[in-house]
Structure formats: structure tokens, C-alpha cells
Design an enzyme around this catalytic site. Structure first.
Site, PDB file in Angstrom:
ATOM      1  N   CYS A 240       5.110  -6.001   1.935  1.00 28.25           N
ATOM      2  CA  CYS A 240       5.504  -4.735   2.039  1.00 28.25           C
ATOM      3  C   CYS A 240       4.790  -4.006   2.746  1.00 28.25           C
ATOM      4  O   CYS A 240       4.994  -4.275   4.273  1.00 28.25           O
ATOM      5  CB  CYS A 240       5.257  -4.002   0.312  1.00 28.25           C
ATOM      6  SG  CYS A 240       5.868  -2.339   0.235  1.00 28.25           S
ATOM      7  N   TYR A 241       3.623  -3.137   2.611  1.00 25.43           N
ATOM      8  CA  TYR A 241       2.961  -2.673   3.850  1.00 25.43           C
ATOM      9  C   TYR A 241       2.337  -3.362   4.757  1.00 25.43           C
ATOM     10  O   TYR A 241       2.182  -3.367   6.002  1.00 25.43           O
ATOM     11  CB  TYR A 241       1.810  -1.608   3.153  1.00 25.43           C
ATOM     12  CG  TYR A 241       1.161  -0.906   4.086  1.00 25.43           C
ATOM     13  CD1 TYR A 241       1.516   0.479   4.627  1.00 25.43           C
ATOM     14  CD2 TYR A 241      -0.145  -1.187   4.350  1.00 25.43           C
ATOM     15  CE1 TYR A 241       0.717   1.104   5.409  1.00 25.43           C
ATOM     16  CE2 TYR A 241      -0.886  -0.452   5.221  1.00 25.43           C
ATOM     17  CZ  TYR A 241      -0.302   0.798   5.721  1.00 25.43           C
ATOM     18  OH  TYR A 241      -1.299   1.212   6.737  1.00 25.43           O
TER      19      TYR A 241
ATOM     20  N   LYS B  79      -8.982 -12.479 -17.485  1.00 24.82           N
ATOM     21  CA  LYS B  79      -8.884 -12.295 -18.570  1.00 24.82           C
ATOM     22  C   LYS B  79      -8.107 -13.733 -19.125  1.00 24.82           C
ATOM     23  O   LYS B  79      -8.843 -14.441 -20.093  1.00 24.82           O
ATOM     24  CB  LYS B  79      -8.322 -11.162 -19.506  1.00 24.82           C
ATOM     25  CG  LYS B  79      -8.568 -11.325 -21.008  1.00 24.82           C
ATOM     26  CD  LYS B  79     -10.033 -11.668 -21.692  1.00 24.82           C
ATOM     27  CE  LYS B  79     -10.410 -10.162 -21.845  1.00 24.82           C
ATOM     28  NZ  LYS B  79     -11.808 -10.109 -22.577  1.00 24.82           N
TER      29      LYS B  79
ATOM     30  N   HIS C 256       8.470  -7.759  -2.963  1.00 30.64           N
ATOM     31  CA  HIS C 256       7.120  -8.007  -3.688  1.00 30.64           C
ATOM     32  C   HIS C 256       7.458  -9.461  -4.331  1.00 30.64           C
ATOM     33  O   HIS C 256       7.857  -9.709  -5.408  1.00 30.64           O
ATOM     34  CB  HIS C 256       6.959  -6.896  -4.583  1.00 30.64           C
ATOM     35  CG  HIS C 256       6.182  -5.857  -4.157  1.00 30.64           C
ATOM     36  ND1 HIS C 256       5.046  -5.587  -3.479  1.00 30.64           N
ATOM     37  CD2 HIS C 256       6.827  -4.743  -3.802  1.00 30.64           C
ATOM     38  CE1 HIS C 256       4.614  -4.620  -3.002  1.00 30.64           C
ATOM     39  NE2 HIS C 256       6.041  -3.882  -3.269  1.00 30.64           N
TER      40      HIS C 256
ATOM     41  N   GLU D 247       5.281 -11.081  -5.717  1.00 33.90           N
ATOM     42  CA  GLU D 247       4.367 -11.310  -6.674  1.00 33.90           C
ATOM     43  C   GLU D 247       4.834 -10.803  -8.141  1.00 33.90           C
ATOM     44  O   GLU D 247       4.171 -11.022  -9.173  1.00 33.90           O
ATOM     45  CB  GLU D 247       2.853 -10.788  -6.307  1.00 33.90           C
ATOM     46  CG  GLU D 247       2.947  -9.127  -6.506  1.00 33.90           C
ATOM     47  CD  GLU D 247       3.500  -8.704  -5.215  1.00 33.90           C
ATOM     48  OE1 GLU D 247       3.237  -7.418  -4.897  1.00 33.90           O
ATOM     49  OE2 GLU D 247       4.088  -9.386  -4.418  1.00 33.90           O
TER      50      GLU D 247
ATOM     51  N   ASP E 293     -15.042 -12.892 -24.013  1.00 37.15           N
ATOM     52  CA  ASP E 293     -15.795 -13.195 -22.799  1.00 37.15           C
ATOM     53  C   ASP E 293     -17.313 -13.684 -22.956  1.00 37.15           C
ATOM     54  O   ASP E 293     -17.765 -14.624 -22.096  1.00 37.15           O
ATOM     55  CB  ASP E 293     -15.967 -11.787 -22.054  1.00 37.15           C
ATOM     56  CG  ASP E 293     -14.616 -11.171 -21.877  1.00 37.15           C
ATOM     57  OD1 ASP E 293     -13.650 -11.876 -21.872  1.00 37.15           O
ATOM     58  OD2 ASP E 293     -14.592 -10.005 -21.730  1.00 37.15           O
TER      59      ASP E 293
ATOM     60  N   GLY F  80       0.950  -1.106   0.077  1.00 37.59           N
ATOM     61  CA  GLY F  80       0.120   0.230  -0.067  1.00 37.59           C
ATOM     62  C   GLY F  80       0.864   1.385  -0.090  1.00 37.59           C
ATOM     63  O   GLY F  80       2.135   1.011   0.240  1.00 37.59           O
TER      64      GLY F  80
END
Length: 520
Positions: free
Chosen positions: A92-93, A376, A179, A181, A237, A65
Site C-alpha cells: 500500500c503506502y 499472545k 493488503h 496481510e 503470560d 500508512g
């Protein structure tokens, strides 16, 4: 997140909650968890311990954040969440929130860490097990944990983060300042898998085959013997949504293709041919261009455009449903990013999607949204699993409101014809260069201004055209594509020479954020 009829029951999968502290990477964390075949759901930072218990997650991840834990308006969590005994990872945050809540010390760094940093593993660690003792990670912070809470072991450091990773195995609580990710943390996905599989004991059951199975079962349990209407646009979609529902209920499904006159060149004919011939589905083709253009006459505000188009779609569906016996359900290809961007308790409103924020409150049909929990890339994979043709599965996303949100200002028949012709040239040249599948989207925008030009020794006063091309993984973030100059040159030359009403071409080099992919 609201559950629609026919939405796959995610209660059948182990679940990890991603608590969003306003991080740019919250959606990326959720996607990385799903790539490990564990279902993830983004929830607001205001979620209570009781609400967490009700969801029965296998684990919790606290996102990064932009704030400081010591700021007056600092984001925090219900401290009881950390006492539930549910394995929790702070990133992180989120790492700093854990330290601050449990009695550790967080302080401003003398030197902020942004970008690559060298991580040194200092002790045995569940997260870092069997990973190199020194490795590159991605940092983005000014504050740092300088002393861990009681009971925590410091498992890794960097030059400017004395507590770059910590864990308390007895409570199942972990924190990392970096991070895992992002792709720049080379072994980050392995760290997340250690947390998911070893700390959370989550089962990797969130697979494309299982998503299909659960979605089919959910549709069958929601729908009786009556007919179901599907709003079909021909994009990936709605096509995948239609295929899923057709797999569940067969000829009970009636696909309604509303040609609102806002499609790309020759697209209406292509959609009808594909779904009548290839899928053998019941298809009703409603030609409603005049109706949509009349509703949009004089309208320039993009939010109003979206709402008008969304409501007109629903009214058309309701009229068709009245002519088909015993219809109570409407299938839509709504995705998770649509829900997030349209504004939920989990995220600020960016823009209304015509199939989410643009739905009328008095809509009579009940929604079936089998893709509502999917990103997606997951939808494309499900489409391939269902055997949908590659040219549809990998078709670039096209907004439900169509060219109406690529025309800045009022939508008129003349402006539609100009944009449709120019957009076709953009796509032809992108395909000719072999770039179509490498780009997330490539298209043209017609702004509501005119500029002076010179053609044939005469003065012109015509529209400029904006060319937009981006790369992305899930549309939550995007970077502008570095198209070769020769491709841009061919586009510009052809558009100006072949499309009457355009006298210059510009290229949009904005990323998302701060811009959005579409202009409206």
C-alpha cells in the site's frame, strides 16, 4: 527493542523487518510473517540503512500508512535502504514509497479504492506465481502508482490501480497496492510466503519448539547458580514465562505471587492451588492488599494508578529477594504488544503497562523476559507445547493492575467488593452460554458515577455497571462482541438482583481503535 537477560536470541533465526509507516496493519503484517515461521520485528520508519545492515535481515517489508507521499509531512525512508540488496516488499503506502523513491509516478485516484477489488495478473510474477489470474484482494487507498520506476514490471492491475503490483527481480524489490496481510485477500498469505521463501530465502525455523529451545538456552546462559524470582499472577503470560524459566533452571526459580487484593473472585486461592500442586514450583504467597490499597488511596488518574501498582510490585519483589539468598533476576511475562503500547521508538504511547512503562528507574533486579518478542497467540501455543493446563493457557487476559483499572476513579475496598461480585456473574453467564473461549475478553467495569433507580418501590442512587466483551487475535485491534440478548438479559438481571450497590447495566459497543479494550 531492548533485550533483557534471558530473552531468546532472535539472531539465531532469519529475520524480516517490518517498517512501520503508521499503518493500522503493521502488527498484523508482523504476525502473518511469523505464521509463516519466519521471525519478524517492527521497526520505525526513521531507521537508517546502517541500522538495517546491523540487524542483518533476510528481508524488509514496508507497511501501509495514512499519508500521501507528496504531503509536506510525508513519511519516507532512508533511500539507501533500497540499495542494500536486501529483498524488499512495499504494501500500500510502502508500495508508493518505493515507486516515488525510485522515479515512478504516484497520483491521486479518480476513484478511491476501499474494500474488495478484482485483481488481474498481467505477467509472470514471483509473488503471484501459481495463483489465479483473477482474484479478490483488499484495497485501502486514495493515491495510486500510475507508472512504475525504470526496471520494474507491472504484474497486476485493478480497475482503478494501473500498477496494483510490480517487481524488479534483479534488485529483489516488490510492491503491491493491496493488503495481502488481511484475510479478505484470500491468497495473501501465499503471496507473503513467496516473498519470504523465494525472494528472501528465509528459513521457516520460527516454530514453537524452537522458541522454547532458544528461550531455555538464553535463560541458562544468563543465570548462574543463584535464585531467580518470578512475578506470578496466574494468567497465561506469567504462567508460560514461569514454565519456560523452570524448564531451564528448575528449583533455582522462586515464584512470587503477590495478592494485591485487586484480583477476581477466588482467583488467589486458585493460583496457589494450581502452582503448588500441579507444577510443584517453589511459591511464595505475599498477601499485600492493605499495602496496595493504601498506596492507591485518593488516586484517580489511570496512568498514576498503573505506575503506583508497578512500583509497589517491584518493591515487594525486592523485599522478597532480600530474604532469598543470591537473587539478581526477576522474571516477567512481558509481551510484544505490551512493549508497543507502552511507547517505544516504533510506536506512540497508548498507555503504560505496569510491567513496562510502570517500572521504577532505580529497580535493582535484572529482568528476564522470555516472552518479550511474542504475540499472545504465540504465547498460548508455547504454553500448550510446554504442557500447561488448558484452563490456564486459554484463560482470558487479565491486566496486571487487576480490577484497579476496571474501577474508574478511586479504588476502595467497597468498590472492589462490588465489582468483584458483578464481574464473577458476567464470567459465569459467558461460560454458561459456551462463549468463554470464543471471546478475547469479557469483564465488568465500575464507573465513577451513580445513577437514580427504582427497586422495591423505593428510590436508589447506585453505581451503573458496564459490561465489556470483545473479539480479537492479538489485542492490537478488537471488535465488540455481539453477545446474544438473552445472555445480556441474564447478566443484567442477576447483577441488579444479587449485587448491592448496582442499579443498572450497560453494554460497551466500542471497537479498538478508537477505544482500548480496558477502560483505563
Amino acid at each position: 527493542m531492548a533485550v533483557s537477560a534471558g530473552q531468546a536470541s532472535t539472531g539465531d533465526f532469519d529475520k524480516v523487518l517490518v517498517v512501520d509507516f503508521g499503518a493500522q496493519y503493521a502488527q498484523l503484517i508482523a504476525r502473518r510473517v511469523r505464521e509463516a515461521h519466519v521471525f519478524s520485528e517492527i521497526v520505525p520508519r526513521t531507521i537508517s540503512a546502517a541500522e538495517v545492515e546491523d540487524r542483518q535481515p533476510a528481508g524488509i517489508i514496508l507497511s501501509g500508512g495514512p499519508a500521501s507521499v507528496y504531503a509536506d509531512d510525508a513519511y519516507d525512508i532512508d533511500p539507501q535502504i533500497l540499495k542494500l540488496g536486501i529483498p524488499t516488499l512495499g504494501i500500500c503506502y510502502g508500495h508508493q514509497v518505493i515507486a516515488h523513491a525510485l522515479g515512478g509516478d504516484v497520483a491521486p485516484n479518480d476513484v478511491a479504492e476501499f474494500g474488495r477489488a478484482e485483481l488481474a495478473v498481467t505477467s509472470q510474477s514471483l509473488l503471484l506465481n501459481e495463483l489465479p489470474e483473477e482474484q479478490i484482494v483488499w484495497m485501502s487507498h486514495r493515491d495510486a502508482v500510475v507508472a512504475p520506476p525504470a526496471g520494474f514490471t507491472v504484474t497486476a492491475t485493478t480497475a482503478d490501480s494501473p500498477v496494483a503490483a510490480m517487481e524488479d527481480l534483479s534488485r529483489g524489490i516488490f510492491g503491491v497496492q493491496f493488503h495481502p496481510e488481511v484475510v479478505h485477500t484470500a491468497r495473501g498469505q501465499e503471496m507473503l510466503k513467496h516473498f519470504l521463501y523465494e525472494a528472501c530465502r528465509a528459513r521457516p525455523l520460527w516454530t514453537h519448539a524452537s522458541i522454547i529451545e532458544q528461550s531455555v538456552d538464553a535463560v541458562r546462559s544468563s543465570v548462574d547458580d543463584g535464585a531467580v524470582i518470578c512475578g506470578l499472577s496466574g494468567g497465561v503470560d506469567s504462567s508460560v514465562a514461569a514454565a519456560l524459566v523452570h524448564k531451564a533452571i528448575g528449583d533455582q526459580l522462586v515464584c512470587v505471587f503477590v495478592d494485591h487484593g485487586l484480583l477476581r473472585k477466588d482467583e488467589a486461592e486458585q493460583v496457589e492451588e494450581t502452582f503448588r500442586s500441579s507444577f510443584h514450583m517453589n511459591l511464595i504467597h505475599v498477601k499485600a492488599e492493605d499495602r496496595f490499597l493504601a498506596a492507591l488511596a485518593g488516586v484517580t488518574d489511570p496512568e498514576e494508578k498503573r505506575k503506583i501498582i508497578g512500583e509497589t510490585f517491584i518493591r515487594v519483589f525486592e523485599e522478597v529477594a532480600a530474604e532469598v539468598s543470591d537473587v539478581r533476576f526477576l522474571v516477567q511475562g512481558t509481551l510484544y504488544p505490551d512493549v508497543i503500547e507502552s511507547g517505544t521508538a516504533d510506536a506512540a504511547k497508548i498507555k503504560s503497562h505496569h510491567n513496562v512503562g510502570g517500572l521504577p528507574e532505580d529497580m535493582e533486579l535484572k529482568l528476564i523476559e522470555p516472552l518479550r518478542d511474542l504475540f499472545k497467540d504465540e504465547v498460548r501455543a508455547v504454553g500448550e507445547e510446554l504442557g500447561i493446563p488448558e484452563e490456564i493457557v486459554w484463560r482470558q487476559p487479565f491486566p496486571g493492575p487487576g480490577l484497579a483499572v476496571r474501577i474508574i476513579g478511586e479504588v476502595t475496598r467497597e468498590r472492589l467488593e462490588i465489582l468483584r461480585a458483578a464481574d464473577a456473574i458476567v464470567l459465569e453467564e459467558v461460560r454458561r452460554a459456551g462463549l468463554y473461549t470464543e471471546l478475547w475478553q469479557s469483564f465488568a467495569v465500575l464507573p465513577g458515577i451513580r445513577s437514580v433507580g427504582v427497586q422495591g418501590d423505593g428510590r436508589t442512587y447506585a453505581y451503573p455497571l458496564i459490561v465489556r466483551a470483545v473479539t480479537s487475535e492479538d489485542a492490537m485491534t478488537a471488535d465488540w462482541a455481539r453477545l446474544p440478548y438473552e445472555v445480556l438479559e441474564r447478566i443484567s438481571s442477576r447483577v441488579i438482583n444479587e449485587v448491592e450497590g448496582i442499579n443498572r447495566v450497560a453494554y460497551d459497543i466500542s471497537s479498538k481503535p478508537p477505544a482500548t479494550i480496558e477502560w483505563e
